[in-house]
Write a protein that holds these residues in place. Structure first.
Motif, PDB file in Angstrom:
ATOM      1  N   PRO A 309       0.830  -1.206   0.000  1.00 33.80           N
ATOM      2  CA  PRO A 309       0.000   0.000   0.000  1.00 33.80           C
ATOM      3  C   PRO A 309       0.865   1.258   0.000  1.00 33.80           C
ATOM      4  CG  PRO A 309      -0.044  -1.070   2.152  1.00 33.80           C
ATOM      5  CD  PRO A 309       0.632  -2.017   1.220  1.00 33.80           C
ATOM      6  N   LEU A 310       0.429   2.270  -0.729  1.00 31.58           N
ATOM      7  CA  LEU A 310       1.132   3.534  -0.751  1.00 31.58           C
ATOM      8  C   LEU A 310       0.802   4.324   0.520  1.00 31.58           C
ATOM      9  CD1 LEU A 310       0.662   4.587  -4.489  1.00 31.58           C
ATOM     10  CD2 LEU A 310       2.348   3.048  -3.460  1.00 31.58           C
ATOM     11  N   PRO A 311       1.700   5.221   0.947  1.00 30.78           N
ATOM     12  CA  PRO A 311       1.440   5.986   2.177  1.00 30.78           C
ATOM     13  C   PRO A 311       0.101   6.717   2.158  1.00 30.78           C
ATOM     14  CG  PRO A 311       3.707   6.292   1.455  1.00 30.78           C
ATOM     15  CD  PRO A 311       3.023   5.526   0.375  1.00 30.78           C
ATOM     16  N   GLU A 312      -0.323   7.168   0.981  1.00 27.81           N
ATOM     17  CA  GLU A 312      -1.581   7.907   0.878  1.00 27.81           C
ATOM     18  C   GLU A 312      -2.807   7.034   1.132  1.00 27.81           C
ATOM     19  OE1 GLU A 312       1.436   9.893  -1.819  1.00 27.81           O
ATOM     20  OE2 GLU A 312       0.847   7.835  -1.295  1.00 27.81           O
ATOM     21  N   GLU A 313      -2.628   5.711   1.172  1.00 25.52           N
ATOM     22  CA  GLU A 313      -3.748   4.798   1.389  1.00 25.52           C
ATOM     23  C   GLU A 313      -3.880   4.370   2.849  1.00 25.52           C
ATOM     24  OE1 GLU A 313      -4.301   1.946  -2.195  1.00 25.52           O
ATOM     25  OE2 GLU A 313      -2.141   2.103  -1.882  1.00 25.52           O
ATOM     26  N   ALA A 314      -3.251   5.071   3.745  1.00 28.68           N
ATOM     27  CA  ALA A 314      -3.249   4.680   5.155  1.00 28.68           C
ATOM     28  C   ALA A 314      -4.639   4.708   5.778  1.00 28.68           C
ATOM     29  CB  ALA A 314      -2.314   5.597   5.945  1.00 28.68           C
ATOM     30  N   GLY A 315      -5.588   5.393   5.149  1.00 27.47           N
ATOM     31  CA  GLY A 315      -6.931   5.484   5.707  1.00 27.47           C
ATOM     32  C   GLY A 315      -7.743   4.211   5.581  1.00 27.47           C
ATOM     33  N   GLU A 316      -7.214   3.185   4.933  1.00 26.79           N
ATOM     34  CA  GLU A 316      -7.936   1.924   4.772  1.00 26.79           C
ATOM     35  C   GLU A 316      -7.083   0.775   5.316  1.00 26.79           C
ATOM     36  OE1 GLU A 316     -10.458   1.943   0.879  1.00 26.79           O
ATOM     37  OE2 GLU A 316      -8.687   3.151   0.491  1.00 26.79           O
ATOM     38  N   PRO A 317      -6.923   0.700   6.623  1.00 25.57           N
ATOM     39  CA  PRO A 317      -6.033  -0.317   7.207  1.00 25.57           C
ATOM     40  C   PRO A 317      -6.464  -1.744   6.931  1.00 25.57           C
ATOM     41  CG  PRO A 317      -7.377   0.752   8.908  1.00 25.57           C
ATOM     42  CD  PRO A 317      -7.548   1.552   7.667  1.00 25.57           C
ATOM     43  N   GLU A 318      -7.773  -1.979   6.652  1.00 24.97           N
ATOM     44  CA  GLU A 318      -8.235  -3.335   6.385  1.00 24.97           C
ATOM     45  C   GLU A 318      -7.694  -3.872   5.064  1.00 24.97           C
ATOM     46  OE1 GLU A 318     -11.192  -0.594   4.491  1.00 24.97           O
ATOM     47  OE2 GLU A 318     -10.110  -0.684   6.394  1.00 24.97           O
ATOM     48  N   LEU A 319      -7.146  -2.984   4.217  1.00 28.40           N
ATOM     49  CA  LEU A 319      -6.557  -3.395   2.943  1.00 28.40           C
ATOM     50  C   LEU A 319      -5.029  -3.355   2.979  1.00 28.40           C
ATOM     51  CD1 LEU A 319      -8.920  -1.565   0.401  1.00 28.40           C
ATOM     52  CD2 LEU A 319      -9.183  -3.811   1.458  1.00 28.40           C
ATOM     53  N   ALA A 320      -4.465  -3.194   4.154  1.00 27.31           N
ATOM     54  CA  ALA A 320      -3.014  -3.002   4.269  1.00 27.31           C
ATOM     55  C   ALA A 320      -2.216  -4.215   3.804  1.00 27.31           C
ATOM     56  CB  ALA A 320      -2.646  -2.657   5.710  1.00 27.31           C
ATOM     57  N   ASP A 321      -2.805  -5.393   3.873  1.00 31.05           N
ATOM     58  CA  ASP A 321      -2.077  -6.596   3.467  1.00 31.05           C
ATOM     59  C   ASP A 321      -2.220  -6.910   1.980  1.00 31.05           C
ATOM     60  OD1 ASP A 321      -1.223  -7.005   6.073  1.00 31.05           O
ATOM     61  OD2 ASP A 321      -2.969  -8.242   6.578  1.00 31.05           O
ATOM     62  N   PHE A 322      -3.023  -6.136   1.268  1.00 27.13           N
ATOM     63  CA  PHE A 322      -3.243  -6.400  -0.148  1.00 27.13           C
ATOM     64  C   PHE A 322      -2.102  -5.845  -0.985  1.00 27.13           C
ATOM     65  CE2 PHE A 322      -8.190  -6.732  -0.295  1.00 27.13           C
ATOM     66  CZ  PHE A 322      -8.144  -7.768   0.623  1.00 27.13           C
ATOM     67  N   PRO A 323      -1.523  -6.635  -1.883  1.00 27.14           N
ATOM     68  CA  PRO A 323      -0.540  -6.086  -2.818  1.00 27.14           C
ATOM     69  C   PRO A 323      -1.220  -5.144  -3.811  1.00 27.14           C
ATOM     70  CG  PRO A 323      -1.027  -8.362  -3.368  1.00 27.14           C
ATOM     71  CD  PRO A 323      -1.751  -8.085  -2.089  1.00 27.14           C
ATOM     72  N   ARG A 324      -0.400  -4.263  -4.412  1.00 29.48           N
ATOM     73  CA  ARG A 324      -0.894  -3.286  -5.380  1.00 29.48           C
ATOM     74  C   ARG A 324      -0.171  -3.440  -6.711  1.00 29.48           C
ATOM     75  NH1 ARG A 324      -3.216  -2.608  -0.323  1.00 29.48           N
ATOM     76  NH2 ARG A 324      -4.201  -0.564  -0.097  1.00 29.48           N
ATOM     77  N   LEU A 325      -0.907  -3.176  -7.797  1.00 31.28           N
ATOM     78  CA  LEU A 325      -0.302  -3.006  -9.109  1.00 31.28           C
ATOM     79  C   LEU A 325      -0.418  -1.520  -9.435  1.00 31.28           C
ATOM     80  CD1 LEU A 325       1.005  -4.562 -11.493  1.00 31.28           C
ATOM     81  CD2 LEU A 325      -1.259  -4.547 -12.584  1.00 31.28           C
ATOM     82  N   VAL A 326       0.734  -0.845  -9.556  1.00 31.25           N
ATOM     83  CA  VAL A 326       0.766   0.617  -9.682  1.00 31.25           C
ATOM     84  C   VAL A 326       1.354   0.993 -11.038  1.00 31.25           C
ATOM     85  CG1 VAL A 326       1.620   2.760  -8.646  1.00 31.25           C
ATOM     86  CG2 VAL A 326       1.109   0.786  -7.178  1.00 31.25           C
ATOM     87  N   PHE A 327       0.689   1.916 -11.733  1.00 35.99           N
ATOM     88  CA  PHE A 327       1.174   2.322 -13.054  1.00 35.99           C
ATOM     89  C   PHE A 327       0.557   3.665 -13.450  1.00 35.99           C
ATOM     90  CE2 PHE A 327      -2.504  -0.388 -13.419  1.00 35.99           C
ATOM     91  CZ  PHE A 327      -3.289   0.152 -14.422  1.00 35.99           C
ATOM     92  N   HIS A 328       1.209   4.334 -14.401  1.00 37.90           N
ATOM     93  CA  HIS A 328       0.748   5.623 -14.905  1.00 37.90           C
ATOM     94  C   HIS A 328      -0.163   5.357 -16.096  1.00 37.90           C
ATOM     95  CE1 HIS A 328       1.844  10.046 -16.087  1.00 37.90           C
ATOM     96  NE2 HIS A 328       0.555   9.867 -15.852  1.00 37.90           N
ATOM     97  N   PHE A 329      -1.457   5.234 -15.826  1.00 34.03           N
ATOM     98  CA  PHE A 329      -2.448   4.889 -16.840  1.00 34.03           C
ATOM     99  C   PHE A 329      -2.689   6.079 -17.778  1.00 34.03           C
ATOM    100  CE2 PHE A 329      -7.222   4.182 -17.574  1.00 34.03           C
ATOM    101  CZ  PHE A 329      -7.011   3.348 -18.661  1.00 34.03           C
ATOM    102  N   ASN A 330      -2.866   5.788 -19.062  1.00 28.62           N
ATOM    103  CA  ASN A 330      -3.102   6.876 -20.016  1.00 28.62           C
ATOM    104  C   ASN A 330      -4.529   7.422 -19.975  1.00 28.62           C
ATOM    105  OD1 ASN A 330      -4.681   4.973 -21.400  1.00 28.62           O
ATOM    106  ND2 ASN A 330      -3.189   4.653 -23.035  1.00 28.62           N
ATOM    107  N   ARG A 331      -5.401   6.772 -19.224  1.00 27.60           N
ATOM    108  CA  ARG A 331      -6.791   7.193 -19.017  1.00 27.60           C
ATOM    109  C   ARG A 331      -7.607   7.213 -20.304  1.00 27.60           C
ATOM    110  NH1 ARG A 331      -7.464  11.117 -13.821  1.00 27.60           N
ATOM    111  NH2 ARG A 331      -5.569  10.520 -12.717  1.00 27.60           N
ATOM    112  N   ARG A 332      -7.146   6.494 -21.290  1.00 28.14           N
ATOM    113  CA  ARG A 332      -7.866   6.401 -22.555  1.00 28.14           C
ATOM    114  C   ARG A 332      -8.311   4.970 -22.848  1.00 28.14           C
ATOM    115  NH1 ARG A 332      -7.576  10.380 -26.322  1.00 28.14           N
ATOM    116  NH2 ARG A 332      -7.681   8.830 -27.992  1.00 28.14           N
ATOM    117  N   GLY A 333      -7.462   4.017 -22.591  1.00 29.10           N
ATOM    118  CA  GLY A 333      -7.750   2.634 -22.956  1.00 29.10           C
ATOM    119  C   GLY A 333      -8.548   1.911 -21.901  1.00 29.10           C
ATOM    120  N   LEU A 334      -9.795   2.333 -21.679  1.00 26.75           N
ATOM    121  CA  LEU A 334     -10.590   1.727 -20.604  1.00 26.75           C
ATOM    122  C   LEU A 334     -10.996   0.292 -20.930  1.00 26.75           C
ATOM    123  CD1 LEU A 334     -11.088   3.350 -18.015  1.00 26.75           C
ATOM    124  CD2 LEU A 334     -10.787   4.875 -19.954  1.00 26.75           C
TER     125      LEU A 334
END
Length: 357
Positions: A309-334
């Motif tokens: 989890p990224l530091p900005e996601e600290a408000g959801e501790p119940e998801l703290a054990d979940f891995p993340r896939l992080v990327f700079h999405f182009n916001r076009r290819g939905l």
């Protein structure tokens, strides 16, 4: 996990509605909304100074009151996954579409999900009949004809009656984890195509959208042919956009589509310019490399990184054990983003349709 969820199966537990961004691309904030209340107060002051017409003020006043009450009604069930069912209010109980909606509601309630409908008759009544009163929520609309609440939700505290279609539509989407459209009239087409538009433009959190017909029915199959021939062949949509929805004649396939969407994928957030997909389990190195190879086209820059989890996601501790896939999405290819989620879940779409144009 909150008390109201402790006896539910894990597949029925979603994300914390209090932390869910609306709209989806809003940044995560630590503020307690006091800044937004101040903006609203300032807006009201400006309305007074502008001598806004009484009719316009009535629209704003009613909208705020309707949404405030709807938010309050839905609040106790904020973590429980829900499916919204659309369809004709005029479908008789002896019709196969009605029976399909009953079956769908029953099956999803058995998995711990709740069922939201427009609270009227026909398909709406059928969805609630299948789910039962305890698992039903209703969003009724005031009309001069035909729209009383059905017997399965009437006088229930989980029923909200609204004046405006746009506030009702907002609640249908804001509170659910999936949409199923059965055959219906203008209203059903409007609702289904609006959901599709919001998914295609990134204004709605990615979720399963299913167009369900009874066995042998062709209502949605005919719409799919129209989309292929008129929209895709004329370049008005991308071939990948058809990944945003599923057309089926099987309740079994509809239920599977709803549930398997959340097999590994859980939820998403934007943190700055990064899109963060939360997952219930870590991707293997082989799976991660496959994603990097096959989905590089949806990146604005950089690559796909698997993190905690990224530091900005600290408000959801119940998801703290979940891995993340992080990327700079182009916001076009939905459509491609939906295909990525399918691959994360282990159900990749190997091809996209190639209609004869």
């Amino acid at each position: 996990m909150t008390d109201e969820n402790e006896n539910l199966p894990a597949e029925a537990i979603g994300e914390d509605e209090l932390q869910r961004p609306q709209p989806i691309d809003d940044p995560i904030s630590d503020n307690q909304s006091q800044d937004l209340y101040q903006v609203m107060r300032h807006t009201i002051e400006r309305l007074e100074k502008d001598n806004t017409a009484r009719g316009d003020v009535k629209i704003l006043s009613r909208t705020i009151r309707e949404l405030r009450y709807a938010f309050k009604v839905f609040r106790p069930y904020r973590r429980r996954r829900k499916v919204t069912i659309f369809g004709s209010a005029r479908t008789a109980p002896d019709r196969p579409d009605y029976q399909a909606a009953v079956d769908l509601g029953r099956r999803m309630a058995a998995h711990g999900w709740m069922v939201i409908t427009g609270a009227g008759g026909g398909i709406m009544e059928a969805g609630h009949k299948g789910a039962g009163r305890d698992a039903s929520m209703g969003l009724n609309i005031m009309l001069p004809f035909e729209q009383g609440a059905n017997e399965y939700i009437e006088n229930d505290p989980k029923l909200v009656t609204l004046k405006y279609f746009f506030t009702r539509k907002l609640m249908f989407l804001k509170e659910c984890s999936g949409i199923v459209c059965l055959p219906g009239g203008f209203g059903t087409l409007d609702e289904g195509l609006e959901v599709l538009t919001l998914l295609q433009t990134g204004k709605q959190t990615m979720m399963p959208l299913i167009f369900l017909d009874h066995p042998g029915g062709s209502y949605w199959k005919d719409l799919g042919k129209f989309i292929d021939k008129q929209l895709m062949c004329n370049g008005m949509i991308s071939p990948e956009d058809v990944a945003l929805y599923k057309i089926t004649n099987s309740v079994d396939e509809a239920v599977e589509e709803l549930l398997t969407f959340y097999d590994v994928y859980h939820s998403q957030r934007y943190v700055g310019h990064q899109l963060v997909l939360r997952m219930k389990q870590k991707l293997s190195e082989e799976a991660l490399e496959s994603i990097r190879t096959n989905f590089a086209d949806i990146l604005k820059d950089g690559t796909f990184e698997q993190t905690g989890p990224l530091p900005e996601e600290a408000g959801e501790p119940e998801l703290a054990d979940f891995p993340r896939l992080v990327f700079h999405f182009n916001r076009r290819g939905l459509g491609r983003l939906r295909m990525l989620i399918n691959q994360i879940n282990g159900h990749p779409l190997t091809t996209t349709p190639d209609p004869e144009c």
